[in-house]
Enzyme design. Structure first.
Site, PDB file in Angstrom:
ATOM      1  N   LYS A  80      35.178  39.575  22.591  1.00 36.44           N
ATOM      2  CA  LYS A  80      35.987  38.511  23.202  1.00 36.44           C
ATOM      3  C   LYS A  80      35.282  38.015  24.457  1.00 36.44           C
ATOM      4  CE  LYS A  80      40.852  37.749  24.575  1.00 36.44           C
ATOM      5  NZ  LYS A  80      42.176  38.391  24.709  1.00 36.44           N
ATOM      6  N   SER A 155      45.818  35.916  22.207  1.00 38.56           N
ATOM      7  CA  SER A 155      44.694  35.147  22.699  1.00 38.56           C
ATOM      8  C   SER A 155      43.346  35.548  22.089  1.00 38.56           C
ATOM      9  CB  SER A 155      44.607  35.277  24.219  1.00 38.56           C
ATOM     10  OG  SER A 155      44.342  36.615  24.587  1.00 38.56           O
ATOM     11  N   SER A 179      47.944  40.274  22.622  1.00 39.66           N
ATOM     12  CA  SER A 179      46.780  39.464  22.236  1.00 39.66           C
ATOM     13  C   SER A 179      45.791  40.116  21.284  1.00 39.66           C
ATOM     14  CB  SER A 179      46.022  39.018  23.477  1.00 39.66           C
ATOM     15  OG  SER A 179      46.657  37.886  24.000  1.00 39.66           O
TER      16      SER A 179
HETATM   17  N1  GLN Z   1      50.830  35.785  23.928  1.00 38.70           N
HETATM   18  C1  GLN Z   1      50.865  36.468  25.171  1.00 38.70           C
HETATM   19  C2  GLN Z   1      50.714  35.472  26.291  1.00 38.70           C
HETATM   20  O1  GLN Z   1      50.672  34.348  26.034  1.00 38.70           O
HETATM   21  C3  GLN Z   1      49.865  37.566  25.196  1.00 38.70           C
HETATM   22  C4  GLN Z   1      48.607  37.315  25.938  1.00 38.70           C
HETATM   23  C5  GLN Z   1      47.694  38.510  25.999  1.00 38.70           C
HETATM   24  O2  GLN Z   1      48.021  39.592  25.521  1.00 38.70           O
HETATM   25  N2  GLN Z   1      46.558  38.323  26.662  1.00 38.70           N
HETATM   26  O3  GLN Z   1      50.635  35.822  27.422  1.00 38.70           O
END
Ligand code: GLN
Length: 490
Positions: A80, A155, A179
């Site tokens: 990532k 994400s 994420s």
């Molecule tokens: N979907 C979650 C958010 O929008 C998770 C993000 C994450 O785990 N980095 O914050």
């Protein structure tokens, strides 16, 4: 020889060491595949072809000389793009870091290198890991390999899509509120979010430091075990990393699941869940009963407060973490002559996207004098209650089986103007981060439009072994993993 693309990470490594294939052949195979397919998926921000071939040549030379190689020798991996890689751009899919080239490696990157894994490149994400679709990337959205008109989730959408499309057998992501697990679920792969502190976060560009954790993407739990064993363990450069010993996950994974006790939280199978997702969770519970595990009804009474608590704590920490991107310390600087206040403000206005700005404002508000007690302090107290829910439940069961996301993958663009609905969809994942617990998501069937549906198992701190064992047993007992995305040219 079977198609190298389809081999697990473990099998690739074994074939390399047995002399059936060279590291160069493996790496060229994956680089070719990226070249053929990634134009349609957009999983990668950067492909490090040259460095990957150099690393492969080094591994092959050492094997030729009879030297020992690391436990992931020859296995390609995608990272990532919020994990710092020395000499390789690390952008967080943000304009503000578009040209940032870190002078150091994250601890996980160092460990992968020592294990002789081969870095293929950096994957797309929602800007600064804030989002659930990969559409808030400042560069371009990624597509879901199962249906290119859908999002891969986020994400860590690029990492999940890369593994699902066989562009890499392994990838790393980060999970702050879901994420890793949500994109794993949307893309039909295995995603493991370890216990907070299990894996060093040194070199992970912070979003919300008390929630962030690095974890794995793989096609199956066995490869997750292999990868976790390499990246887990104490790191003096991350004071939150734990001294807990790292088990032999690969051996632990083979143990029996009969007699294990699994809780099904009633609050997670209530209003708001799509019928196909609920059916997949219930079918997984049945499958575990068939394997001799006991499934019992449990309650996590503060579940309904998880999203609000996560979005107050997460944005509060983000507002402070992202203050360093001001065009002077770090990041893109606005052009022209101006005073310092203007420089900060213009650099940040130009360099950061809407979702990131929204979260910085929410977090700044929650921390501001007069509101701190009502929002931030209150959220910390609720976090404690959520943690206690899990402690109480996990005193009676070995782990908790739950959905990952309320639905299958969204259509591209469907949610772009509706951040609140996206936030609410973090209902099943964000509590785990608030409680710091490990969780593994894996494919448990398909639903609407033939799209994958993942389920997750959450466990006690540092009990990743039990989660891996249960996920592995499920895979052995079912054939959901045989369904694969079809990416042949039409
Ligand atoms: N979907 C979650 C958010 O929008 C998770 C993000 C994450 O785990 N980095 O914050």
């Amino acid at each position: 020889m079977p198609d190298l693309i389809e081999l697990s990470a473990g099998d690739l490594h074994r074939k390399l060491v047995a002399g059936d294939v060279t590291a160069r052949q493996i790496v060229e195979h994956f680089l070719d595949r990226i070249e053929q397919i990634d134009g349609r998926i957009g999983a990668f921000n950067t492909v490090t072809a040259e460095a990957a071939l150099d690393k492969a040549a080094d591994i092959d030379a050492r094997l030729d000389k009879g030297e020992t190689v690391g436990p992931l020798a020859g296995v390609p991996i995608a990272l990532k793009d919020n994990l710092c890689t020395r000499g390789v751009p690390t952008t967080c899919s943000s304009k503000i870091l578009e040209h940032f080239v870190p002078p150091y490696d994250a601890t996980v990157v160092e460990r992968l290198d020592l294990a002789d894994a081969v870095l293929l490149g950096k994957t797309n994400l929602d800007e600064f890991a804030m989002g659930s679709t990969t559409e808030s990337s400042a560069f371009a959205p990624s597509a879901n390999p199962w249906d290119l008109s859908r999002v891969p989730g986020g994400s860590s959408g690029g990492s999940a899509a890369a593994v699902a499309a066989d562009l890499a057998p392994l990838a790393l992501g980060s999970d702050t509120g879901g994420s890793i697990r949500q994109p794993a679920s949307f893309c039909g792969v295995t995603g493991l979010k370890p216990t907070y502190g299990r894996v060093s976060r040194y070199g992970l560009i912070a979003y919300a430091s008390s929630l962030d954790q690095i974890g794995t993407f793989s096609r199956d739990p066995r490869d997750a075990a292999l990868l976790l064993e390499v990246i887990a363990g104490h790191d003096p450069r991350d004071s939150t990393s734990a001294r807990e010993p790292v088990p032999d996950y690969a051996t632990e994974l083979e143990k029996e699941v009969a007699g294990m006790k699994i809780g099904l939280p009633r609050e997670y199978l209530a209003e708001g869940i799509a019928l196909d997702v609920e059916a997949a969770v219930r079918a997984a519970a049945d499958a575990y009963q068939g394997l001799g595990a006991e499934v019992v009804d449990i309650s996590l009474p503060h579940t309904e407060y998880a999203v609000a608590t996560y979005y107050i704590i997460g944005t509060a920490e983000a507002s402070s973490n992202l203050a360093r991107f001001d065009g002077i310390h770090y990041g893109r600087r606005a052009d022209g002559k101006m005073n310092v206040d203007e420089l900060y403000s213009r650099s940040r206005s130009e360099g950061l996207g809407d979702e990131v700005k929204r979260r910085i404002m929410l977090g700044t508000f929650a921390l501001s004098a007069g509101y701190y007690d009502a929002y931030y302090l209150k959220a910390l107290k609720v976090r404690r209650l959520i943690k206690k829910d899990f402690d109480d439940a996990l005193a009676g069961v070995d782990c908790i089986l739950a959905p990952v996301a309320p639905t299958v993958a969204y259509k591209q663009g469907e949610m772009i103007d509706d951040p609140l609905s996206l936030y609410l969809a973090d209902i099943y994942t964000s509590a785990t981060n608030l409680a710091g617990l490990p969780a593994i998501a894996f494919n448990a069937g398909t639903g609407e439009g033939g799209l994958p549906i993942g389920v997750q198992l959450m466990g006690r701190p540092f009990e990743e072994s039990g989660l891996l064992r249960l996920a592995h047993a499920f895979r052995q007992a079912t054939d959901h993993h045989l369904a694969r995305p079809n990416l042949t040219e039409d």
